[in-house]
Design an enzyme around this catalytic site. Sequence first.
Site, PDB file in Angstrom:
ATOM      1  CB  ILE A 120      15.351   0.596  15.426  1.00  0.00           C
ATOM      2  CG1 ILE A 120      15.176  -0.912  15.329  1.00  0.00           C
ATOM      3  CG2 ILE A 120      14.608   1.296  14.308  1.00  0.00           C
ATOM      4  CD1 ILE A 120      15.374  -1.672  16.577  1.00  0.00           C
ATOM      5  CB  VAL A 164       9.985   2.277  14.248  1.00  0.00           C
ATOM      6  CG1 VAL A 164      10.717   1.009  13.864  1.00  0.00           C
ATOM      7  CG2 VAL A 164      10.358   2.710  15.655  1.00  0.00           C
ATOM      8  CG  ASP A 165       6.542   1.060   8.945  1.00  0.00           C
ATOM      9  OD1 ASP A 165       7.370   0.324   8.387  1.00  0.00           O
ATOM     10  OD2 ASP A 165       5.317   1.003   8.739  1.00  0.00           O
ATOM     11  N   GLY A 176       4.370   4.772  20.152  1.00  0.00           N
ATOM     12  CA  GLY A 176       4.350   6.041  19.424  1.00  0.00           C
ATOM     13  C   GLY A 176       2.961   6.302  18.879  1.00  0.00           C
TER      14      GLY A 176
END
Length: 188
Positions: A16, A38-39, A131
Amino acid sequence: MRQLKHGTIELILGNIVDQDTDAIVNAANTKLTGGGGVDGAIHRAAGPQLKEFCLQLPADEQGRRCQTGHVQTTPAGNLKAKYVIHAVGPFYNERYSDKAHTQLRQVHTLALQAAIAHHCTSIAFPAISTGAYRFPVAAAAKTAIDCVCTFLSTTPGLSFVRFVLYKQPQYDIFSSTLEEWRMDDLDP
Ligand code: APR
């Protein structure tokens, strides 16, 4: 890839943080102070400015800057995208799966609307909640794809939506879900 009335939806296998869409969506938590998955990847790639932007948002007494099922938008720091739309998906609990689906759909809709409000024409999503938040991938794909396809079929404003899948099995599930999606699936 599918062309719908108002825009194109595309699926890729990738990261991403590399996306050059106007906006990218973060799979965030309610505090918006970063995390794993992702964070973590987005905060590392964007640089410390991103956390500063997040900390400028008002927090409640428990430190929450964004409720589950909602989004907050910030500039994107060092990323190629202009904006990060921080989206807090639901933690999946089988006993409350209807609520989880409703919140997952809502967070996608609000992210699409936030992108338009910030004059973006393109946006990239990860597989939100699949996730750490344990949403089964096939079920999440059905909700996410149906939400985006319905939106692009009915609402002008975004010309391009990309789902960025991190692992081949997730890509395969999102792909077959997209291939199978029909207008008839549109919710009333
Ligand atoms: N690019 C694209 N997809 C990724 C990337 C990446 N760099 N890293 C992980 N993924 C995939 C995972 O494989 C998973 O399928 O994104 C999906 C979402 O995983 P999470 O990042 O764990 O997000 P989520 O399930 O929504 O959980 C959010 O995790 O890190 C914390 O702060 C975050 O508490 C929040 C929670």
